[in-house]
Design an enzyme around this catalytic site. Structure first.
Site, PDB file in Angstrom:
ATOM      1  N   GLU A 317      -7.609  -1.871  55.448  1.00 45.27           N
ATOM      2  CA  GLU A 317      -6.941  -0.893  54.577  1.00 45.27           C
ATOM      3  C   GLU A 317      -7.948  -0.244  53.629  1.00 45.27           C
ATOM      4  O   GLU A 317      -7.871   0.953  53.350  1.00 45.27           O
ATOM      5  CB  GLU A 317      -5.812  -1.553  53.780  1.00 45.27           C
ATOM      6  CG  GLU A 317      -4.616  -1.948  54.609  1.00 45.27           C
ATOM      7  CD  GLU A 317      -3.951  -0.787  55.344  1.00 45.27           C
ATOM      8  OE1 GLU A 317      -3.907   0.335  54.800  1.00 45.27           O
ATOM      9  OE2 GLU A 317      -3.487  -0.992  56.479  1.00 45.27           O
ATOM     10  N   TRP A 320      -9.517   2.445  55.361  1.00 42.98           N
ATOM     11  CA  TRP A 320      -8.757   3.711  55.358  1.00 42.98           C
ATOM     12  C   TRP A 320      -9.209   4.578  54.179  1.00 42.98           C
ATOM     13  O   TRP A 320      -9.363   5.798  54.286  1.00 42.98           O
ATOM     14  CB  TRP A 320      -7.242   3.451  55.209  1.00 42.98           C
ATOM     15  CG  TRP A 320      -6.488   3.316  56.497  1.00 42.98           C
ATOM     16  CD1 TRP A 320      -5.988   2.167  57.014  1.00 42.98           C
ATOM     17  CD2 TRP A 320      -6.149   4.372  57.420  1.00 42.98           C
ATOM     18  NE1 TRP A 320      -5.348   2.446  58.206  1.00 42.98           N
ATOM     19  CE2 TRP A 320      -5.427   3.781  58.472  1.00 42.98           C
ATOM     20  CE3 TRP A 320      -6.369   5.747  57.451  1.00 42.98           C
ATOM     21  CZ2 TRP A 320      -4.927   4.519  59.544  1.00 42.98           C
ATOM     22  CZ3 TRP A 320      -5.880   6.488  58.525  1.00 42.98           C
ATOM     23  CH2 TRP A 320      -5.171   5.874  59.554  1.00 42.98           C
ATOM     24  N   TRP A 349       6.511  26.444  57.441  1.00 52.64           N
ATOM     25  CA  TRP A 349       7.026  25.500  56.457  1.00 52.64           C
ATOM     26  C   TRP A 349       8.093  26.155  55.592  1.00 52.64           C
ATOM     27  O   TRP A 349       8.067  27.368  55.371  1.00 52.64           O
ATOM     28  CB  TRP A 349       5.897  24.996  55.534  1.00 52.64           C
ATOM     29  CG  TRP A 349       4.823  24.238  56.241  1.00 52.64           C
ATOM     30  CD1 TRP A 349       3.543  24.649  56.447  1.00 52.64           C
ATOM     31  CD2 TRP A 349       4.910  22.921  56.814  1.00 52.64           C
ATOM     32  NE1 TRP A 349       2.828  23.691  57.125  1.00 52.64           N
ATOM     33  CE2 TRP A 349       3.642  22.607  57.366  1.00 52.64           C
ATOM     34  CE3 TRP A 349       5.926  21.984  56.938  1.00 52.64           C
ATOM     35  CZ2 TRP A 349       3.371  21.408  58.007  1.00 52.64           C
ATOM     36  CZ3 TRP A 349       5.656  20.778  57.575  1.00 52.64           C
ATOM     37  CH2 TRP A 349       4.403  20.495  58.103  1.00 52.64           C
ATOM     38  N   ASN A 384       3.057   1.747  49.615  1.00 52.67           N
ATOM     39  CA  ASN A 384       2.550   2.547  50.739  1.00 52.67           C
ATOM     40  C   ASN A 384       3.623   2.876  51.783  1.00 52.67           C
ATOM     41  O   ASN A 384       3.710   4.003  52.265  1.00 52.67           O
ATOM     42  CB  ASN A 384       1.379   1.826  51.405  1.00 52.67           C
ATOM     43  CG  ASN A 384       0.814   2.639  52.545  1.00 52.67           C
ATOM     44  OD1 ASN A 384       0.345   3.760  52.345  1.00 52.67           O
ATOM     45  ND2 ASN A 384       0.876   2.108  53.752  1.00 52.67           N
ATOM     46  N   TRP A 402       3.668  20.281  53.221  1.00 52.08           N
ATOM     47  CA  TRP A 402       3.101  19.020  52.726  1.00 52.08           C
ATOM     48  C   TRP A 402       2.331  19.225  51.435  1.00 52.08           C
ATOM     49  O   TRP A 402       2.206  18.317  50.605  1.00 52.08           O
ATOM     50  CB  TRP A 402       2.194  18.388  53.782  1.00 52.08           C
ATOM     51  CG  TRP A 402       1.101  19.287  54.289  1.00 52.08           C
ATOM     52  CD1 TRP A 402       1.194  20.180  55.325  1.00 52.08           C
ATOM     53  CD2 TRP A 402      -0.228  19.419  53.783  1.00 52.08           C
ATOM     54  NE1 TRP A 402       0.002  20.846  55.479  1.00 52.08           N
ATOM     55  CE2 TRP A 402      -0.892  20.399  54.566  1.00 52.08           C
ATOM     56  CE3 TRP A 402      -0.940  18.786  52.754  1.00 52.08           C
ATOM     57  CZ2 TRP A 402      -2.219  20.773  54.334  1.00 52.08           C
ATOM     58  CZ3 TRP A 402      -2.260  19.162  52.536  1.00 52.08           C
ATOM     59  CH2 TRP A 402      -2.887  20.146  53.310  1.00 52.08           C
ATOM     60  N   TRP A 425      -0.937  12.418  53.051  1.00 52.06           N
ATOM     61  CA  TRP A 425       0.036  13.502  53.275  1.00 52.06           C
ATOM     62  C   TRP A 425      -0.193  14.182  54.611  1.00 52.06           C
ATOM     63  O   TRP A 425       0.737  14.434  55.374  1.00 52.06           O
ATOM     64  CB  TRP A 425      -0.006  14.526  52.126  1.00 52.06           C
ATOM     65  CG  TRP A 425       0.918  14.092  51.033  1.00 52.06           C
ATOM     66  CD1 TRP A 425       0.603  13.397  49.907  1.00 52.06           C
ATOM     67  CD2 TRP A 425       2.345  14.266  51.020  1.00 52.06           C
ATOM     68  NE1 TRP A 425       1.746  13.128  49.187  1.00 52.06           N
ATOM     69  CE2 TRP A 425       2.820  13.652  49.842  1.00 52.06           C
ATOM     70  CE3 TRP A 425       3.267  14.870  51.876  1.00 52.06           C
ATOM     71  CZ2 TRP A 425       4.178  13.627  49.507  1.00 52.06           C
ATOM     72  CZ3 TRP A 425       4.622  14.855  51.540  1.00 52.06           C
ATOM     73  CH2 TRP A 425       5.059  14.237  50.366  1.00 52.06           C
TER      74      TRP A 425
HETATM   75  P1  FAD Z   1      -3.278  -2.661  49.314  1.00 49.58           P
HETATM   76  O1  FAD Z   1      -2.248  -2.705  50.372  1.00 49.58           O
HETATM   77  O2  FAD Z   1      -3.587  -3.903  48.594  1.00 49.58           O
HETATM   78  O3  FAD Z   1      -4.602  -2.104  50.018  1.00 49.58           O
HETATM   79  C1  FAD Z   1      -5.902  -2.335  49.480  1.00 49.58           C
HETATM   80  C2  FAD Z   1      -6.599  -1.042  49.209  1.00 49.58           C
HETATM   81  O4  FAD Z   1      -6.797  -0.327  50.410  1.00 49.58           O
HETATM   82  C3  FAD Z   1      -5.833  -0.097  48.303  1.00 49.58           C
HETATM   83  O5  FAD Z   1      -6.034  -0.404  46.974  1.00 49.58           O
HETATM   84  C4  FAD Z   1      -6.392   1.248  48.712  1.00 49.58           C
HETATM   85  O6  FAD Z   1      -7.587   1.543  48.055  1.00 49.58           O
HETATM   86  C5  FAD Z   1      -6.670   1.060  50.179  1.00 49.58           C
HETATM   87  N1  FAD Z   1      -5.567   1.575  50.982  1.00 49.58           N
HETATM   88  C6  FAD Z   1      -4.459   0.925  51.373  1.00 49.58           C
HETATM   89  N2  FAD Z   1      -3.700   1.725  52.135  1.00 49.58           N
HETATM   90  C7  FAD Z   1      -4.339   2.905  52.212  1.00 49.58           C
HETATM   91  C8  FAD Z   1      -4.057   4.139  52.851  1.00 49.58           C
HETATM   92  N3  FAD Z   1      -2.952   4.323  53.589  1.00 49.58           N
HETATM   93  N4  FAD Z   1      -4.924   5.162  52.687  1.00 49.58           N
HETATM   94  C9  FAD Z   1      -6.053   5.016  51.962  1.00 49.58           C
HETATM   95  N5  FAD Z   1      -6.374   3.857  51.341  1.00 49.58           N
HETATM   96  C10 FAD Z   1      -5.524   2.829  51.465  1.00 49.58           C
HETATM   97  N6  FAD Z   1      -3.764   5.839  47.705  1.00 49.58           N
HETATM   98  C11 FAD Z   1      -4.416   6.091  46.556  1.00 49.58           C
HETATM   99  O7  FAD Z   1      -5.232   5.281  46.119  1.00 49.58           O
HETATM  100  N7  FAD Z   1      -4.170   7.246  45.856  1.00 49.58           N
HETATM  101  C12 FAD Z   1      -3.264   8.185  46.288  1.00 49.58           C
HETATM  102  O8  FAD Z   1      -3.095   9.208  45.643  1.00 49.58           O
HETATM  103  C13 FAD Z   1      -2.563   7.914  47.493  1.00 49.58           C
HETATM  104  N8  FAD Z   1      -1.621   8.783  47.948  1.00 49.58           N
HETATM  105  C14 FAD Z   1      -0.979   8.521  49.136  1.00 49.58           C
HETATM  106  C15 FAD Z   1      -0.036   9.445  49.630  1.00 49.58           C
HETATM  107  C16 FAD Z   1       0.614   9.204  50.828  1.00 49.58           C
HETATM  108  C17 FAD Z   1       1.610  10.206  51.350  1.00 49.58           C
HETATM  109  C18 FAD Z   1       0.361   8.021  51.541  1.00 49.58           C
HETATM  110  C19 FAD Z   1       1.082   7.730  52.821  1.00 49.58           C
HETATM  111  C20 FAD Z   1      -0.552   7.102  51.069  1.00 49.58           C
HETATM  112  C21 FAD Z   1      -1.243   7.336  49.871  1.00 49.58           C
HETATM  113  N9  FAD Z   1      -2.182   6.411  49.351  1.00 49.58           N
HETATM  114  C22 FAD Z   1      -2.851   6.698  48.186  1.00 49.58           C
HETATM  115  C23 FAD Z   1      -2.557   5.200  50.108  1.00 49.58           C
HETATM  116  C24 FAD Z   1      -1.760   3.930  49.782  1.00 49.58           C
HETATM  117  O9  FAD Z   1      -0.410   4.186  49.744  1.00 49.58           O
HETATM  118  C25 FAD Z   1      -2.200   3.280  48.470  1.00 49.58           C
HETATM  119  O10 FAD Z   1      -3.603   3.182  48.405  1.00 49.58           O
HETATM  120  C26 FAD Z   1      -1.606   1.863  48.370  1.00 49.58           C
HETATM  121  O11 FAD Z   1      -0.206   1.940  48.389  1.00 49.58           O
HETATM  122  C27 FAD Z   1      -2.088   1.203  47.132  1.00 49.58           C
HETATM  123  O12 FAD Z   1      -1.491  -0.036  46.961  1.00 49.58           O
HETATM  124  P2  FAD Z   1      -2.351  -1.371  46.859  1.00 49.58           P
HETATM  125  O13 FAD Z   1      -3.505  -1.144  45.951  1.00 49.58           O
HETATM  126  O14 FAD Z   1      -1.418  -2.465  46.552  1.00 49.58           O
HETATM  127  O15 FAD Z   1      -2.904  -1.449  48.340  1.00 49.58           O
END
Ligand code: FAD
Length: 514
Positions: A317, A320, A349, A384, A402, A425
């Site tokens: 993650e 990602w 859109w 997420n 979007w 997005w």
């Molecule tokens: P954990 O599940 O603990 O994951 C660990 C770390 O991995 C996170 O802290 C994050 O840095 C990274 N990570 C996890 N999932 C993703 C992902 N899908 N994409 C990129 N990195 C990820 N994340 C942001 O930090 N800022 C945003 O503005 C943001 N906007 C988003 C918008 C959309 C539409 C979607 C689908 C996802 C977005 N995310 C964003 C990614 C993700 O949702 C969040 O990083 C995550 O929910 C953070 O929770 P956590 O720290 O508990 O993650």
């Protein structure tokens, strides 16, 4: 002191520069999205340069507005500045805080501070977005012309974009092969995970005149009028997201020890506290991604792709996050409001404001979507799985651009981060890097039943549904009449998901010319 080029906006202030003796030259560390002293490449180099160090943070109100910073994120940055100032004080580094009202003001402010403190070297960590890169390039040019050395460092990524490429040396466009290559690069060079310790306190003393200047500009505001925030949200944010890199570090360790092993199985259930909640700290650079990966790698016996499935998945993650940064460096059009898949620009859109507002307010009539949006509105954060469900609903069920959703998220998220937000997005809207075709459309009802089976999250954020049983709560309109719904104050579904799905697929098909 630096002689600034004639076209430099600070040429006037340069003349007023207070320190003129070359032996009194200082170094400047300019903090931006790297509000930490541990694992901070630029800071460590500034401290090693053998001169007294002054730190700078610019409260870039104009830039923050331009980039839709949420008030809750601004508040988090200000709070972290305080803890950063304390950590820096222990290193004999004062933190100068200046304000730039408009986007164009950042450059003159930085040049002025360089001039005022007689800095001969300026250090910063690279910001990857295009506006920030251009701003930095211009400032670097001005400084170089003025005889000041600029040191640009990396603090945002574990693996720099140029190290990851396909066999024919082109950039990856899909996550999984990118991740595999990323892992092979780190496996081959585990020193990429070496952490940079907190520097020793700077021994060289600041010239008195510079110390006085720093003292004059050390005030950190509690709040900014341009970013107003309801008291309730502020209180909640302060309780849920305490400032400081020590807190972030502790959260990381606790997560890895207590929840890391279960992460793969539980991460998709928004009612379970199963994720790390570190994104907020990462987005402001309070903790580095390298530290996150490093500790997970150690906990997983120095493995990235094999071993404990929860830890392996968690590392993936964080990859990602790296991937979306890579995408914006390799495909800068995504920083310019453009879709990653250019052909999707032909999708017609919708720009229906009323429908958009219903989505923003969490009044779509789809409980899981509404819970998601209300979680964002009342806490400044969203799980997420819910981000994907809410984004899919806006872009696929309502066919709304979007970019509207991306902006709304940025304006409200405490962890708002351009790369991850834009990437998330675009992935969900099928304009981005998703390898699946456009007919990946989340069914909000099935998602709700699968990932919030007991309706725990719905009950928390959509209290008017709290009294409904588990078999009704996911789709109240199936069991309750219009009158009953009106009585509890919950809307009927604003669209029929099946029909909206067909319409969306037809539109994407038309746009792609198939
Ligand atoms: P954990 O599940 O603990 O994951 C660990 C770390 O991995 C996170 O802290 C994050 O840095 C990274 N990570 C996890 N999932 C993703 C992902 N899908 N994409 C990129 N990195 C990820 N994340 C942001 O930090 N800022 C945003 O503005 C943001 N906007 C988003 C918008 C959309 C539409 C979607 C689908 C996802 C977005 N995310 C964003 C990614 C993700 O949702 C969040 O990083 C995550 O929910 C953070 O929770 P956590 O720290 O508990 O993650």
């Amino acid at each position: 002191s630096p002689t600034l080029s004639p076209e430099s906006p600070t040429v006037g202030t340069a003349k007023r520069s207070r320190s003129t003796d070359a032996s009194q030259a200082t170094s400047l560390m300019w903090f931006r999205t790297d509000l930490r002293v541990f694992d901070n490449e630029a800071l460590s180099k500034a401290c090693a340069a053998g001169r007294p160090v002054v730190a700078l943070f610019v409260i870039a109100k104009g830039e923050w507005k331009h980039h839709d910073f949420a008030p809750i994120k601004v508040d988090f940055v200000l709070r972290n500045l305080r803890t950063l100032a304390q950590s820096l004080a222990k290193l004999n580094i004062p933190l100068v805080v200046r304000t730039a009202d408009a986007v164009k003001d950042v450059r003159p402010v930085v040049l002025d501070v360089v001039s005022q403190i007689g800095a001969k070297k300026v250090f910063w960590n690279k910001e990857l977005e295009i506006d920030e890169s251009r701003r930095d390039a211009r400032i670097a040019e001005d400084l170089t012309a003025a005889g000041v050395t600029v040191s640009v460092n990396n603090s945002q990524m574990v693996v720099l974009p140029d190290l990851v490429f396909t066999k024919d040396r082109s950039p990856y466009t899909v996550y999984t092969p990118y991740k595999n290559c990323w892992i092979s690069v780190v496996d081959a060079s585990p020193n990429l995970l070496d952490l940079i310790p907190v520097p020793d306190p700077v021994a060289a003393a600041l010239p008195e005149i510079v110390a006085n200047y720093a003292k004059e500009h050390s005030e950190i505001p509690d709040a900014l009028d341009e970013f107003p925030m309801p008291d309730e949200l502020r209180k909640r944010a302060h309780a849920e997201w305490p400032a400081g890199e020590r807190v972030a570090h502790e959260r990381l360790v606790t997560f890895l020890e207590q929840r890391g092993a279960r992460y793969k199985d539980e991460r998709d259930f928004p009612a379970k506290p199963s994720t790390s909640r570190l994104s907020t700290y990462q987005a402001s650079g309070v903790i580095s991604s390298k530290l996150c990966v490093r500790l997970a790698w150690e906990a997983n016996h120095k493995r990235l792709a094999t071993g404990q499935p929860g830890l392996v998945h968690w590392i993936s993650e964080v990859v990602w996050r790296e991937f979306y940064r890579y995408i914006l460096v390799k495909f800068p059009r995504v920083c310019m409001n453009k879709p990653f898949k250019l052909e999707t620009d032909r999708v017609a859109w919708s720009y229906d404001k009323e429908k958009f507002e219903s989505w923003c307010e969490g009044k779509t009539g789809y409980p899981i979507v509404d819970a998601a949006m209300r979680q964002l509105n009342t806490t400044g954060w969203m799980h997420n799985r819910l981000r994907m469900i809410a984004a899919s609903f806006l872009t696929k069920d309502l066919l709304i651009d979007w970019r509207w959703g991306e902006k709304y998220f940025m304006q409200n998220l405490i962890d708002g981060d351009f790369a991850s937000n834009n990437g998330g997005w675009q992935w969900t809207a099928s304009t981005g890097t998703d390898s699946q075709p456009y007919f990946r459309i989340f069914n909000p009802l099935l998602q709700s039943e699968k990932f919030d089976p007991e309706g725990v999250l719905i009950r928390e954020f959509v209290p008017e549904l709290a009294g409904l049983s588990n078999d009704v709560i996911h789709e109240p309109s199936r069991k309750l009449s219009s009158k009953q719904l009106a009585r509890i104050g919950y809307p009927e579904p604003m669209v029929d998901h099946g029909a909206a799905r067909n319409k969306c697929i037809a539109e994407f098909k038309r746009a792609s010319g198939k």
